[in-house]
Design a protein around this motif. Structure first.
Motif, PDB file in Angstrom:
ATOM      1  N   GLN A  97      15.225 -10.427  10.533  1.00 25.46           N
ATOM      2  CA  GLN A  97      13.964 -10.522  11.283  1.00 25.46           C
ATOM      3  C   GLN A  97      12.836  -9.919  10.445  1.00 25.46           C
ATOM      4  OE1 GLN A  97      13.800  -9.434  15.554  1.00 25.46           O
ATOM      5  NE2 GLN A  97      12.204  -7.981  14.976  1.00 25.46           N
ATOM      6  N   ILE A  98      11.698 -10.628  10.399  1.00 23.37           N
ATOM      7  CA  ILE A  98      10.516 -10.131   9.689  1.00 23.37           C
ATOM      8  C   ILE A  98       9.376  -9.984  10.690  1.00 23.37           C
ATOM      9  CG2 ILE A  98       8.835 -10.574   7.854  1.00 23.37           C
ATOM     10  CD1 ILE A  98      10.971 -12.453   6.595  1.00 23.37           C
ATOM     11  N   ASP A  99       8.742  -8.820  10.692  1.00 27.61           N
ATOM     12  CA  ASP A  99       7.540  -8.599  11.492  1.00 27.61           C
ATOM     13  C   ASP A  99       6.366  -8.543  10.513  1.00 27.61           C
ATOM     14  OD1 ASP A  99       5.381  -7.563  12.968  1.00 27.61           O
ATOM     15  OD2 ASP A  99       6.728  -6.510  14.342  1.00 27.61           O
ATOM     16  N   PHE A 100       5.612  -9.652  10.437  1.00 22.00           N
ATOM     17  CA  PHE A 100       4.524  -9.743   9.456  1.00 22.00           C
ATOM     18  C   PHE A 100       3.398  -8.760   9.769  1.00 22.00           C
ATOM     19  CE2 PHE A 100       6.482 -14.018   9.258  1.00 22.00           C
ATOM     20  CZ  PHE A 100       6.829 -14.015   7.913  1.00 22.00           C
ATOM     21  N   ALA A 101       3.090  -8.579  11.055  1.00 19.74           N
ATOM     22  CA  ALA A 101       1.987  -7.697  11.439  1.00 19.74           C
ATOM     23  C   ALA A 101       2.305  -6.240  11.116  1.00 19.74           C
ATOM     24  CB  ALA A 101       1.682  -7.858  12.925  1.00 19.74           C
ATOM     25  N   ALA A 102       3.549  -5.820  11.384  1.00 18.16           N
ATOM     26  CA  ALA A 102       3.950  -4.427  11.148  1.00 18.16           C
ATOM     27  C   ALA A 102       4.358  -4.183   9.694  1.00 18.16           C
ATOM     28  CB  ALA A 102       5.098  -4.052  12.074  1.00 18.16           C
ATOM     29  N   GLN A 103       4.507  -5.266   8.903  1.00 16.02           N
ATOM     30  CA  GLN A 103       4.947  -5.191   7.514  1.00 16.02           C
ATOM     31  C   GLN A 103       6.302  -4.474   7.401  1.00 16.02           C
ATOM     32  OE1 GLN A 103       0.500  -5.104   5.445  1.00 16.02           O
ATOM     33  NE2 GLN A 103       2.118  -3.869   4.565  1.00 16.02           N
ATOM     34  N   GLU A 104       7.262  -4.968   8.206  1.00 10.69           N
ATOM     35  CA  GLU A 104       8.609  -4.422   8.141  1.00 10.69           C
ATOM     36  C   GLU A 104       9.613  -5.511   8.486  1.00 10.69           C
ATOM     37  OE1 GLU A 104       8.297  -1.217  10.958  1.00 10.69           O
ATOM     38  OE2 GLU A 104       8.914  -2.504  12.636  1.00 10.69           O
ATOM     39  N   CYS A 105      10.867  -5.256   8.167  1.00 13.81           N
ATOM     40  CA  CYS A 105      11.892  -6.258   8.445  1.00 13.81           C
ATOM     41  C   CYS A 105      13.206  -5.585   8.797  1.00 13.81           C
ATOM     42  CB  CYS A 105      12.073  -7.191   7.247  1.00 13.81           C
ATOM     43  SG  CYS A 105      12.756  -6.372   5.782  1.00 13.81           S
ATOM     44  N   ILE A 106      14.084  -6.374   9.427  1.00 12.88           N
ATOM     45  CA  ILE A 106      15.470  -5.966   9.660  1.00 12.88           C
ATOM     46  C   ILE A 106      16.329  -6.883   8.804  1.00 12.88           C
ATOM     47  CG2 ILE A 106      17.319  -5.724  11.347  1.00 12.88           C
ATOM     48  CD1 ILE A 106      15.121  -5.430  13.498  1.00 12.88           C
ATOM     49  N   GLY A 107      17.119  -6.295   7.914  1.00 16.36           N
ATOM     50  CA  GLY A 107      17.900  -7.077   6.972  1.00 16.36           C
ATOM     51  C   GLY A 107      19.267  -7.455   7.488  1.00 16.36           C
ATOM     52  N   LYS A 108      20.073  -8.015   6.599  1.00 11.04           N
ATOM     53  CA  LYS A 108      21.396  -8.559   6.937  1.00 11.04           C
ATOM     54  C   LYS A 108      22.345  -7.519   7.521  1.00 11.04           C
ATOM     55  CE  LYS A 108      23.159  -7.749   2.274  1.00 11.04           C
ATOM     56  NZ  LYS A 108      21.985  -7.069   1.729  1.00 11.04           N
ATOM     57  N   ASP A 109      22.122  -6.253   7.123  1.00 12.72           N
ATOM     58  CA  ASP A 109      23.014  -5.185   7.568  1.00 12.72           C
ATOM     59  C   ASP A 109      22.460  -4.429   8.782  1.00 12.72           C
ATOM     60  OD1 ASP A 109      20.864  -4.133   6.288  1.00 12.72           O
ATOM     61  OD2 ASP A 109      21.984  -3.106   4.708  1.00 12.72           O
ATOM     62  N   GLY A 110      21.388  -4.978   9.385  1.00 14.56           N
ATOM     63  CA  GLY A 110      20.772  -4.321  10.535  1.00 14.56           C
ATOM     64  C   GLY A 110      19.868  -3.170  10.148  1.00 14.56           C
ATOM     65  N   LYS A 111      19.700  -2.975   8.844  1.00 13.94           N
ATOM     66  CA  LYS A 111      18.873  -1.893   8.326  1.00 13.94           C
ATOM     67  C   LYS A 111      17.402  -2.283   8.367  1.00 13.94           C
ATOM     68  CE  LYS A 111      19.299   1.123   4.403  1.00 13.94           C
ATOM     69  NZ  LYS A 111      19.787   1.307   3.044  1.00 13.94           N
ATOM     70  N   HIS A 112      16.532  -1.281   8.658  1.00 14.19           N
ATOM     71  CA  HIS A 112      15.087  -1.518   8.659  1.00 14.19           C
ATOM     72  C   HIS A 112      14.518  -1.252   7.265  1.00 14.19           C
ATOM     73  CE1 HIS A 112      15.637  -1.450  12.981  1.00 14.19           C
ATOM     74  NE2 HIS A 112      14.381  -1.857  13.133  1.00 14.19           N
ATOM     75  N   TYR A 113      13.617  -2.141   6.835  1.00 17.76           N
ATOM     76  CA  TYR A 113      12.933  -1.958   5.556  1.00 17.76           C
ATOM     77  C   TYR A 113      11.428  -2.062   5.783  1.00 17.76           C
ATOM     78  CZ  TYR A 113      17.501  -3.117   3.478  1.00 17.76           C
ATOM     79  OH  TYR A 113      18.836  -3.153   3.137  1.00 17.76           O
ATOM     80  N   GLU A 114      10.687  -1.194   5.111  1.00 16.35           N
ATOM     81  CA  GLU A 114       9.229  -1.342   5.103  1.00 16.35           C
ATOM     82  C   GLU A 114       8.861  -2.293   3.969  1.00 16.35           C
ATOM     83  OE1 GLU A 114       6.998   2.240   4.941  1.00 16.35           O
ATOM     84  OE2 GLU A 114       7.876   3.050   6.791  1.00 16.35           O
ATOM     85  N   LEU A 115       7.904  -3.189   4.240  1.00  7.58           N
ATOM     86  CA  LEU A 115       7.476  -4.174   3.250  1.00  7.58           C
ATOM     87  C   LEU A 115       6.095  -3.804   2.714  1.00  7.58           C
ATOM     88  CD1 LEU A 115       8.447  -7.375   5.265  1.00  7.58           C
ATOM     89  CD2 LEU A 115       9.697  -6.453   3.298  1.00  7.58           C
ATOM     90  N   SER A 116       5.887  -4.022   1.432  1.00  4.88           N
ATOM     91  CA  SER A 116       4.544  -3.847   0.881  1.00  4.88           C
ATOM     92  C   SER A 116       3.678  -5.018   1.340  1.00  4.88           C
ATOM     93  CB  SER A 116       4.587  -3.815  -0.647  1.00  4.88           C
ATOM     94  OG  SER A 116       4.905  -5.106  -1.152  1.00  4.88           O
ATOM     95  N   LYS A 117       2.382  -4.883   1.179  1.00  9.25           N
ATOM     96  CA  LYS A 117       1.468  -5.958   1.584  1.00  9.25           C
ATOM     97  C   LYS A 117       1.782  -7.248   0.827  1.00  9.25           C
ATOM     98  CE  LYS A 117      -3.405  -7.138   2.159  1.00  9.25           C
ATOM     99  NZ  LYS A 117      -4.804  -6.717   1.929  1.00  9.25           N
ATOM    100  N   LYS A 118       2.044  -7.127  -0.470  1.00  6.92           N
ATOM    101  CA  LYS A 118       2.307  -8.327  -1.274  1.00  6.92           C
ATOM    102  C   LYS A 118       3.665  -8.942  -0.914  1.00  6.92           C
ATOM    103  CE  LYS A 118      -0.788  -7.912  -5.203  1.00  6.92           C
ATOM    104  NZ  LYS A 118      -1.760  -7.097  -4.508  1.00  6.92           N
ATOM    105  N   GLU A 119       4.655  -8.112  -0.628  1.00  4.71           N
ATOM    106  CA  GLU A 119       5.937  -8.653  -0.169  1.00  4.71           C
ATOM    107  C   GLU A 119       5.748  -9.449   1.119  1.00  4.71           C
ATOM    108  OE1 GLU A 119       9.668  -5.849  -1.433  1.00  4.71           O
ATOM    109  OE2 GLU A 119       8.296  -5.013   0.062  1.00  4.71           O
ATOM    110  N   THR A 120       4.965  -8.889   2.040  1.00  7.64           N
ATOM    111  CA  THR A 120       4.710  -9.564   3.317  1.00  7.64           C
ATOM    112  C   THR A 120       4.004 -10.892   3.102  1.00  7.64           C
ATOM    113  OG1 THR A 120       4.482  -7.390   4.350  1.00  7.64           O
ATOM    114  CG2 THR A 120       3.700  -9.275   5.615  1.00  7.64           C
ATOM    115  N   MET A 121       2.989 -10.891   2.244  1.00  6.16           N
ATOM    116  CA  MET A 121       2.221 -12.115   1.979  1.00  6.16           C
ATOM    117  C   MET A 121       3.090 -13.183   1.324  1.00  6.16           C
ATOM    118  SD  MET A 121      -1.317 -10.358   0.629  1.00  6.16           S
ATOM    119  CE  MET A 121      -2.235 -11.874   0.318  1.00  6.16           C
TER     120      MET A 121
END
Length: 235
Positions: free
Chosen positions: A144-168
């Protein structure tokens, strides 16, 4: 052109006085203009930078405008091309359009008409490129990717913070799902016009995405590099 980001134009014209006059008038309209005077320099500029429009003379040193246009289209670059030429027969116009030109004006020309055609070609291309935007939250597989919050939940259920450029970059790839997004398009949308990353920089972003989202990062299901062309998201 009253936009937050200046539209960028490549002007290819070998007649010095005309090149200077056109460059000045286009800049007065708010465009960012790169001017070159031969076909080889034009192809080099297109390879290294993103342009919203190319104004292309036909009778050029080293490589004529028709060959330049063909070369650009062979590379799957869909940048709008406006031919501006003293060759004014109907056969010349047809050839220019057949080889990939979007419009054709003959010299001498009316400046106001040229500026209007330039504006319309850029706006038309922008509408084509502006596809329906994905929603703020996008899910694929167990990810799952939350573009507004710039974060995601990956394959292992782990939360990751995304940089602005990663999000874009994620948003750009997902909005064009199933299609190869060229390096030039990524430069335009993610990095803007004046700072160009190396291919390795973009590759590193893709490697991060695989680490976040792929079950097997060496056998990608979602994020793909297409050598020499660009990058693609599939699901």
């Amino acid at each position: 052109m009253k936009e937050a980001t200046k539209a960028s134009i490549l002007l290819v014209e070998d007649e010095e006085n005309l090149q200077e006059a056109l460059k000045l008038n286009l800049e007065l309209e708010g465009y960012e203009v790169t001017a070159v005077d031969n076909g080889t320099a034009a192809l080099k500029a297109v390879k290294n930078e993103y342009f919203d429009l190319i104004i292309l003379d036909i009778m050029l040193p080293e490589m004529d405008g028709i060959a330049v246009c063909e070369n650009i289209r062979i590379q799957n670059n869909e940048v709008p091309i406006l031919f501006l030429s003293a060759k004014n027969s109907s056969a010349d116009r047809v050839l220019g359009l057949k080889k990939g030109g979007d419009d054709y004006m003959t010299k001498p020309f009316n400046l106001e008409e040229l500026l209007l055609r330039v504006e319309k070609l850029i706006l038309k291309n922008k509408k084509i490129q502006d596809k329906d935007s994905v929603s703020n939250v996008y899910r694929f597989g167990d990810n799952q990717i939350d573009f507004a919050a710039q974060e995601c939940i990956g394959k292992d259920g782990k939360h990751y913070e995304l940089s602005k450029k990663e999000t874009m970059l994620l948003k750009l790839l997902i909005e064009n799902k199933g299609e190869v997004v060229t390096r030039e398009k990524i430069l335009q949308v993610v990095w803007g016009y004046n700072v160009y990353p190396t291919t390795r920089t973009i590759d590193n972003f893709i490697l991060n995405f695989r680490k976040y989202f792929e079950e097997d990062s060496r056998n990608s299901r979602y994020f793909h590099s297409v050598r020499g062309v660009g990058y693609k998201f599939t699901e």
